[in-house]
Design an enzyme around this catalytic site. Structure first.
Site, PDB file in Angstrom:
ATOM      1  N   CYS A 217      14.028 -81.700 -25.312  1.00 39.08           N
ATOM      2  CA  CYS A 217      12.625 -81.766 -24.642  1.00 39.08           C
ATOM      3  C   CYS A 217      12.140 -80.581 -24.755  1.00 39.08           C
ATOM      4  O   CYS A 217      12.632 -79.551 -25.102  1.00 39.08           O
ATOM      5  CB  CYS A 217      12.924 -82.447 -23.327  1.00 39.08           C
ATOM      6  SG  CYS A 217      13.558 -81.125 -22.306  1.00 39.08           S
TER       7      CYS A 217
ATOM      8  N   CYS B  75      13.601 -77.767 -22.907  1.00 32.98           N
ATOM      9  CA  CYS B  75      14.750 -77.031 -23.572  1.00 32.98           C
ATOM     10  C   CYS B  75      13.888 -75.734 -24.535  1.00 32.98           C
ATOM     11  O   CYS B  75      14.542 -74.701 -24.511  1.00 32.98           O
ATOM     12  CB  CYS B  75      15.449 -77.993 -24.819  1.00 32.98           C
ATOM     13  SG  CYS B  75      16.544 -79.201 -23.680  1.00 32.98           S
TER      14      CYS B  75
ATOM     15  N   ASP C 166     -20.713 -80.334 -12.467  1.00 34.60           N
ATOM     16  CA  ASP C 166     -21.499 -78.933 -12.982  1.00 34.60           C
ATOM     17  C   ASP C 166     -22.368 -79.328 -13.973  1.00 34.60           C
ATOM     18  O   ASP C 166     -21.583 -79.999 -15.154  1.00 34.60           O
ATOM     19  CB  ASP C 166     -20.229 -78.055 -13.356  1.00 34.60           C
ATOM     20  CG  ASP C 166     -20.660 -76.892 -13.813  1.00 34.60           C
ATOM     21  OD1 ASP C 166     -21.534 -76.184 -13.164  1.00 34.60           O
ATOM     22  OD2 ASP C 166     -20.407 -76.172 -14.930  1.00 34.60           O
TER      23      ASP C 166
ATOM     24  N   ASP D 181     -16.044 -78.002 -16.983  1.00 32.52           N
ATOM     25  CA  ASP D 181     -15.407 -77.978 -18.425  1.00 32.52           C
ATOM     26  C   ASP D 181     -15.167 -76.438 -18.771  1.00 32.52           C
ATOM     27  O   ASP D 181     -14.575 -76.372 -19.488  1.00 32.52           O
ATOM     28  CB  ASP D 181     -16.444 -78.338 -19.280  1.00 32.52           C
ATOM     29  CG  ASP D 181     -17.631 -77.215 -19.542  1.00 32.52           C
ATOM     30  OD1 ASP D 181     -18.104 -76.496 -18.601  1.00 32.52           O
ATOM     31  OD2 ASP D 181     -18.302 -77.174 -20.397  1.00 32.52           O
TER      32      ASP D 181
ATOM     33  N   ASP E 123     -14.635 -73.156 -13.634  1.00 36.09           N
ATOM     34  CA  ASP E 123     -14.528 -74.125 -12.950  1.00 36.09           C
ATOM     35  C   ASP E 123     -13.357 -74.451 -12.420  1.00 36.09           C
ATOM     36  O   ASP E 123     -13.071 -75.096 -11.393  1.00 36.09           O
ATOM     37  CB  ASP E 123     -15.053 -75.522 -13.840  1.00 36.09           C
ATOM     38  CG  ASP E 123     -16.450 -75.585 -14.058  1.00 36.09           C
ATOM     39  OD1 ASP E 123     -17.253 -74.776 -13.293  1.00 36.09           O
ATOM     40  OD2 ASP E 123     -16.942 -76.110 -15.043  1.00 36.09           O
TER      41      ASP E 123
END
Ligand SMILES: [Cu+2]
Lengths: 125, 755
Positions: free
Chosen positions: B17, B20, B442, B642, B646
């Site tokens: 995975c 790892c 925002d 975004d 933020d």
């Protein structure tokens, strides 16, 4: 009350008491099955109707590698979950599956099967 | 002197995975002499920059081995996809075996049932030897027990050894008790008759329960594979090969695993983009719906980013690889969805606690049921009645529906979200989103595009608009100013001819000057014109005031020393914003805007999209405190942003939604990431969350009500009043149906679509 009723009542109560004691109160084996190699804490866990060992002690801050060997085909154990680490892993039968974690906080973290009935805990020290 | 570094690539073995990969990477980074190590999980390769005097390929290999993995010399055959295929193979095999076991049980149960019912016709019973009948039933039941039901018994026994009781324990104890009683009645009927009890057998109960439970499991397994279908589909999107341009210019198709950073890849019309990169030449439209949910193809030109697994529609282009394997957008989405599916929702905690103590508690209730019935029932029927109710309690109580209630809904919902370009980080975020009653936006980059665009092009009286725009575009093409870019984009949409510009000169803070077709052209602010001695006409002067009143930036154009026109530039509101905001308001959510702009601009934008409350002149560092302010009013706040600045506000909000997958920092701080830069994603996220929570609550209700009502009925609580007993076979049927109905309810989320 006749004799069979008395026998059944006493046996039933004894059996119920045994079930409660056996599943809830009997002391569990605590195993800190930790072998360290190259800074990684490795633990081998056998999965067959439960986890052996089911209480695993590890050190904080060091990566942990759990080798789950699923020694049965029974569907109950097909998944292992570490909810605190957001890990859900499928365990293929008769194969070893690695689960890696980095415990960063001291505490006890439960791991369970997909339905939450097989249980073990990871004790981070 | 700086030591020169060498680069080594190792094939790593044994990684299962992405974490790892992180382990190997960490181990390599800590090795003395290593300056940089990148481990790619998907390609199973480690790329290491190291100082040759301090480290060697041998020491690097050692580091990998120390981390618990192996290094192999060639490209390994077992890729992640193949391991997935292995799991799939096993699952298919298990499903097949399960079906076989079910059919055997069902077939035999269908024989056993009518034979057992012979007892109901005394006339028939006269003809049949009771002993013989019981032994034949026993023979028919044995395969059901030892072939079809074997797993229940072995699982129950293994669980018992671990002091863990699972649902199989209940089935095993229940059917086991019914079978053992029947066995005794078959072998030593005299023992029962001497005590005035008819030696009845319950082989039909045993066989039918096993058949029904297996039927439930077959249906469950089928439905379960559908819950994770979304993530399989995502993984399946990955391209298998890529057409790489070799340094000599030759084009070769290679397996995706061999693609390296910096490779140049050709994408022809209709092909999948192999991995993430930047377009170097060519134009095309690319369908990115699979990653972002955006249904329209996106135009790509040199310099634009393209992502693996997206589909090239029209043109052919080349791109340079910037990311491979686990770093790609697709891999990150898969990882995020997988993580979310592994997490647990707070709503599930109760169910978790219950299922841990459930089975032993039920066993105790069953034992007590047996005792009470044995003690209170008429002597001649006490043993069968006690037994039947004991079995019914065990079978009806199976808690698998409870265990499936939350995870299946979360799995379907997170997969569905990814399909719509809404990435949910964990189950908690999904749960939080449904409580939101205030959305804080925002302004820049969420409501608006976040980049300036030309809104007004005003030629002076007597000027030809097209000709003027050609001149302006020619100057601005040379400039690197963001406002100039906006003008160029505008000129492109108007498709004006491209003219060559000479003697280009950028005037710092004022604008730019160039000569085009022999004419001196000035584009810039008022000071640029003033300093060049250009006067505005009264008409232009008035139009400029109007634009400024609308909070727009004004660019002034002069040709040949005469004022020639004005360009109004502003950050424009996205077309979809107003509709999405209206939609949120219709859902009973208040939408609040915040912006660093002056109150005038803020009011203008807010009015345009229908927002009533807004904060203006908010400094970037104060964004988080605005969230706190709203929370202090007792609101549950979702923050939509975004940018990197933020991140604190996203983290402070009850739920943060990061828009556009561009910034990793914002993604880290946000509970939900919207792949598409479009406010409709916020609506999708909240609607999906609301529907998911509704589904989970329904599931938990089904599961709980079924167990809490089922157990007392099975125990015979209604018998003294209404004479109602629950037959164990009915209990088995209901039990099989319960988990299937919970799964089906979760799968209904697959039909989710907003709008
Ligand atoms: Cu069950």
């Amino acid at each position: 009350m006749d004799a069979p009723e008395i026998i059944v009542t006493l046996a039933g109560l004894a059996l119920a008491a045994f079930v409660v004691w056996y599943f809830f109160f009997s002391t569990r084996q605590v195993v800190s099955a930790v072998s360290s190699s190259g800074g990684v804490q490795e633990v081998a866990i056998n999965v067959k109707g439960g986890y052996t060992p089911d209480v695993i002690e590890v050190e904080c801050g060091k990566p942990v590698q759990l080798h789950f060997y699923r020694d049965e085909e029974n569907s109950c154990s097909e998944e292992v979950l570490f909810p605190d680490f957001s890990v859900r892993r499928e365990l293929p039968a008769f194969k070893t599956t690695l689960v890696e974690l980095l415990p960063e906080k001291v505490g006890t973290y439960a791991f369970t099967c997909g339905m939450g009935m097989l249980r073990g805990s990871l004790v981070v020290k | 002197m700086e030591p020169t570094t060498k680069t080594e690539t190792l094939d790593i073995e044994g990684m299962t995975c992405a974490s790892c990969a992180a382990f190997v990477e960490k181990s390599l980074t800590r090795t003395p002499g290593v300056q940089r190590a990148v481990v790619n999980f998907a390609t199973e390769k480690a790329t290491i920059d190291y100082v040759p005097t301090q480290a060697s390929p041998t020491s690097l290999k050692e580091a990998v081995v120390n981390a618990g993995y192996g290094v192999i010399e060639r490209v390994p055959d077992t890729s992640a996809a193949e391991r997935n295929a292995e799991i799939d193979r096993q699952k298919a095999l298990a499903y097949l075996k399960l079906k076989q076991r079910f059919w055997v049980a069902a077939g035999l149960a269908l024989l056993i049932m009518p034979l057992s019912m012979l007892m109901l016709w005394p006339a028939l019973m006269q003809q049949v030897n009771m002993q013989w009948l019981n032994y034949s039933l026993l023979l028919l039941t044995l395969p059901v027990l030892f072939y079809s039901g074997r797993e229940f018994y072995s699982s129950a026994w293994n669980g018992f050894k671990h002091r863990a009781a699972n649902m199989d324990t209940l089935i095993a104890v229940g059917t086991g008790a019914a079978f053992l009683y029947s066995l005794a009645a078959t072998i030593v009927p005299g023992f029962f008759m001497r005590r005035g009890i008819m030696p009845e057998v319950y082989y039909d109960t045993t066989a039918t329960i096993i058949a029904l439970i297996l039927l439930g499991k077959v249906l469950e397994l089928r439905a379960k594979t559908q819950t994770s279908a979304a993530i399989r589909a995502l993984i399946g999107l990955q391209a298998k090969t890529a057409c790489v341009v070799r340094p000599g210019g030759q084009e070769v198709d290679v397996p995706i695993e061999q693609v390296q950073l910096g490779d140049l890849i050709v994408v022809r019309p209709g092909e999948k983009v192999a991995t993430d990169g930047l377009v170097t030449e060519g134009h095309s439209a690319v369908d990115e719906a699979m990653l972002t949910g955006e249904s329209l193809p996106v135009d790509k030109k040199p310099g634009d980013a393209v992502f693996g697994a997206t589909l090239n529609k029209t043109g052919s282009f080349r791109f340079q690889v910037t990311k491979v394997g686990a770093d790609t957008m697709l891999a990150q989405i898969v990882k995020l969805v997988e993580d979310a599916q592994g997490s647990r929702a707070p709503i599930q905690r109760l169910a978790d606690k219950v299922s841990a103590i459930f089975v032993p508690t039920v066993v105790v209730i069953a034992i007590l049921t047996f005792v009470v019935w044995f003690d209170l029932a008429p002597v001649e029927a006490r043993l069968p009645l006690a037994l039947v109710n004991f079995v019914a309690v065990l079978i009806i109580a199976c808690p698998c529906a409870l265990g499936l209630a939350t995870p299946t809904a979360i799995m379907v919902a997170t997969g569905k979200g990814a399909e719509h370009g809404v990435l949910i980080r964990n189950a908690e975020a999904l749960e939080k989103a449904h409580q939101v009653n205030t959305v804080l936006l925002d302004k820049t980059g969420t409501i608006t595009r976040g980049e300036p665009a030309v809104t007004d092009f005003v030629p002076a009286a007597g000027q030809d608009a097209t000709a003027l725009l050609e001149l302006v575009a020619a100057v601005e093409r040379q400039s690197e100013h963001p406002l100039a870019e906006a003008v160029v984009r505008y000129a492109e949409t108007q498709q004006v001819a491209a003219l060559p510009a000479t003697a280009f000169r950028a005037v710092e803070g004022k604008g730019a000057v160039a000569t085009i077709s022999g004419q001196a052209v000035l584009v810039g602010n008022l000071r640029l014109l003033n300093e060049a001695g250009v006067r505005l006409t009264p008409a232009l002067e008035q139009q400029a005031q109007q634009l400024l009143a609308q909070a727009k930036t004004v660019l002034y154009v002069a040709t040949e020393g005469q004022a020639a026109g004005l360009i109004g530039v502003a950050d424009t509101v996205r077309e979809s914003s107003a509709a999405a905001i209206q939609r949120l308001q219709a859902m009973g959510i208040e939408v609040v805007m915040m912006t660093g702009d002056n109150p005038q601009t803020a009011a203008q934008v807010a009015g345009q999209v229908g927002i009533k409350r807004y904060f203006a002149e908010v400094l970037p560092q104060d964004k988080a405190s605005k969230v706190k302010e709203l929370q202090a009013e007792g609101r549950t706040v979702a923050m939509v942003g975004d940018g990197i600045n933020d991140a604190p506000a996203l983290a402070q909000a009850d739920i943060g939604l990061a828009m556009g997958a561009g910034t990793d920092v914002a993604m880290e701080a946000a509970g939900i990431t919207l792949m598409r830069s479009d406010l409709s994603g916020v609506v999708t996220a909240i609607e999906l969350s609301r529907q998911t929570i509704r589904t989970i609550k329904q599931n938990l209700f089904f599961a709980f009500i079924y167990n809490t009502l089922g157990i007392p009925v099975a125990a015979g609580l209604l018998y003294p009043f209404f004479g109602i007993l629950l037959s164990p076979m009915l209990a088995a049927g209901a039990m099989a149906l319960s988990s299937v109905s919970v799964l089906t309810n979760s799968l209904r989320l697959r039909s989710f679509s907003h709008r």
